[in-house]
Design a protein around this motif. Structure first.
Motif, short mmCIF file in Angstrom:
data_model
loop_
_atom_site.label_atom_id
_atom_site.label_comp_id
_atom_site.label_asym_id
_atom_site.label_seq_id
_atom_site.Cartn_x
_atom_site.Cartn_y
_atom_site.Cartn_z
N SER A 153 65.95 27.65 22.02
CA SER A 153 65.15 26.61 22.67
C SER A 153 64.26 27.20 23.76
N TYR A 180 72.48 23.61 20.21
CA TYR A 180 71.40 22.68 19.89
C TYR A 180 71.27 21.59 20.95
N ASN A 181 72.39 21.05 21.37
CA ASN A 181 72.38 19.96 22.37
C ASN A 181 72.43 20.47 23.80
N GLU A 201 65.80 19.32 21.31
CA GLU A 201 64.88 18.20 21.15
C GLU A 201 64.26 17.77 22.48
N GLN A 202 65.01 17.94 23.56
CA GLN A 202 64.46 17.63 24.88
C GLN A 202 63.28 18.54 25.20
N LEU A 204 61.45 20.27 22.93
CA LEU A 204 60.38 20.00 21.97
C LEU A 204 59.58 18.76 22.38
N ALA A 205 60.27 17.79 22.98
CA ALA A 205 59.59 16.56 23.40
C ALA A 205 58.47 16.84 24.40
N THR A 215 55.88 10.15 18.93
CA THR A 215 57.25 10.47 19.35
C THR A 215 58.26 10.27 18.24
N TYR A 235 56.07 15.83 13.44
CA TYR A 235 55.46 15.02 14.50
C TYR A 235 53.94 15.19 14.39
N LEU A 246 60.00 20.23 13.16
CA LEU A 246 61.37 20.66 13.40
C LEU A 246 62.14 20.69 12.09
N LYS A 248 65.57 20.73 11.13
CA LYS A 248 66.87 20.46 11.75
C LYS A 248 67.96 20.65 10.68
#
Length: 295
Positions: A153, A180-181, A201-202, A204-205, A215, A235, A246, A248
Motif C-alpha cells: 500500500s 490489506y486492512n 482501499e483507504q 487508494l481512495a 467512488t 474506478y 484494483l 482484489k
C-alpha cells in the motif's frame, strides 16, 4: 541522420548491469529498434534487482511487446536492500535516502545508453517496491505515466500529488505480510523489524478522489479457482482521464500473481487466476506523459 545515430546507440538485446555511483541497476533490452517504453520494476524489502527480475518474470512480456525493463537496486547491507517509500522500509527512510532522485538518475543514465521513449515510462514493484512506485507517482509524476503496485500500500506520511496518475493495484485480502486492512505487520525474517501498513482501499481512495474517479467501482471480472479468487474493480471514467483499477484477491498471499511462491509457508499461497505481467502491461501501455522539460 538523427534516426540512424539513435539506432547505432541502441544496446544489444539481453541483460545489462550498470553501476550508478555506489548503486546499480539491470536493464533488460528487447530485440527491437527505436525509442522504447520503459517499465521500472522495483524489488521488495530485503530483496534486490536480480531476485526481482527472476521472480516477476516480466522479461518474457517485455521481449514480446518491445519495452525495456529496468530493475534498480535499493540500499542496504549485501543483497538485502530496501527503498525509502515514505514510512517504509528499514534504514532507507531513517537515513533519508533520496530514492526518487536515484530513480530519476537511473532513467537519465539509461537514456544516454539506448533510445527510450520519455513519454512512456512506467513503474511497478513488489511490496516495498510497490510502495516506492506510489512515491514516484506522488513526487515524480512528470517521470512516470502510470504505475502498477503489487502487494504494497502507499506509505506516504503526506499526500500532496501534483498530477493525476493512472493506477492498477494488485493485493490479496489474505496477504500475511503487507496487511490489506492495515496494521502492524509481522517481523521481517531473521529480524525484529515490523512495519505499519496503511489500509489498501483507504490509500487508494485518495487517488480515486484526486484523479476525479467515481467512488463506486464497476466489477469488470470475477475469477475463482484452487481456493483463490480475483476480482477486477474499475474506478472509471475519471475527470482526469486517469483511472484506478484494483485487482482484489482472496485465498492467496504476499505474491506476484501468476508466479509460484518459493516460500509459501512465509508468504502464503500463489494466485494463478491472473498473470500480473500481462495485466500490468495491458494497462500501462494505454498511457503517455509529457516528457520532463528539456528532454
Amino acid at each position: 541522420m538523427l534516426t540512424s545515430l539513435l539506432l547505432a546507440a541502441s544496446l544489444a538485446a539481453g541483460n545489462h548491469t550498470f553501476a550508478l555511483g555506489a548503486r546499480s541497476y539491470i536493464a533488460h533490452i528487447p530485440a527491437a529498434q527505436g525509442a522504447l517504453p520503459v517499465v521500472i520494476n522495483l524489488h521488495g524489502g530485503g530483496s534486490n534487482a536480480e531476485s526481482q527480475q527472476r521472480y516477476s518474470g516480466m522479461d518474457i512480456v517485455a521481449d514480446r511487446e518491445h519495452f525495456v525493463v529496468v530493475y534498480p537496486n535499493g540500499t542496504g547491507p549485501g543483497r538485502f536492500l530496501v527503498w525509502n517509500a515514505g514510512t517504509c522500509c528499514g534504514r532507507a527512510p531513517m537515513q533519508h535516502v533520496d530514492d526518487v532522485g536515484f530513480i530519476r538518475s537511473v532513467i537519465d543514465d539509461l537514456a544516454k545508453r539506448t533510445p527510450i521513449d520519455r513519454h512512456r515510462i512506467y513503474a511497478t514493484g513488489m511490496s516495498n517496491g510497490s510502495m516506492m512506485s506510489y512515491r514516484l507517482a506522488a513526487e515524480a509524476p512528470d517521470l512516470v505515466a502510470a504505475i502498477a503496485p503489487v502487494a504494497g500500500s502507499m506509505a506516504l506520511a503526506l499526500f500532496h500529488p501534483t498530477l493525476p496518475v493512472p493506477i492498477i493495484h494488485f493485493h490479496s485480502v489474505d496477504d500475511p505480510r503487507a496487511l490489506y486492512n492495515g496494521g502492524l505487520g509481522p517481523p521481517f525474517p531473521l529480524t525484529a523489524t515490523r512495519v505499519m501498513h496503511p489500509p489498501v482501499e483507504q490509500q487508494l481512495a485518495k487517488w480515486i478522489a484526486y484523479n476525479g474517479c467515481p467512488t463506486t467501482p464497476k466489477i469488470e471480472k470475477r475469477l475463482a479457482g484452487d481456493g483463490t479468487t480475483a476480482t477486477k474493480l474499475v474506478y472509471a471514467p475519471c475527470e482526469s482521464g486517469s483511472p484506478v483499477v484494483l485487482w482484489k484477491m482472496t485465498g492467496s498471499g504476499h505474491v506476484w500473481p501468476g508466479k509460484d511462491s518459493k516460500a509459501e509457508r512465509l508468504l502464503g499461497k500463489p494466485n494463478h487466476l491472473i498473470d500480473a505481467n500481462e495485466e500490468i502491461w495491458g494497462f500501462l501501455r494505454n498511457f503517455t506523459r509529457a516528457a520532463p522539460t528539456g528532454q
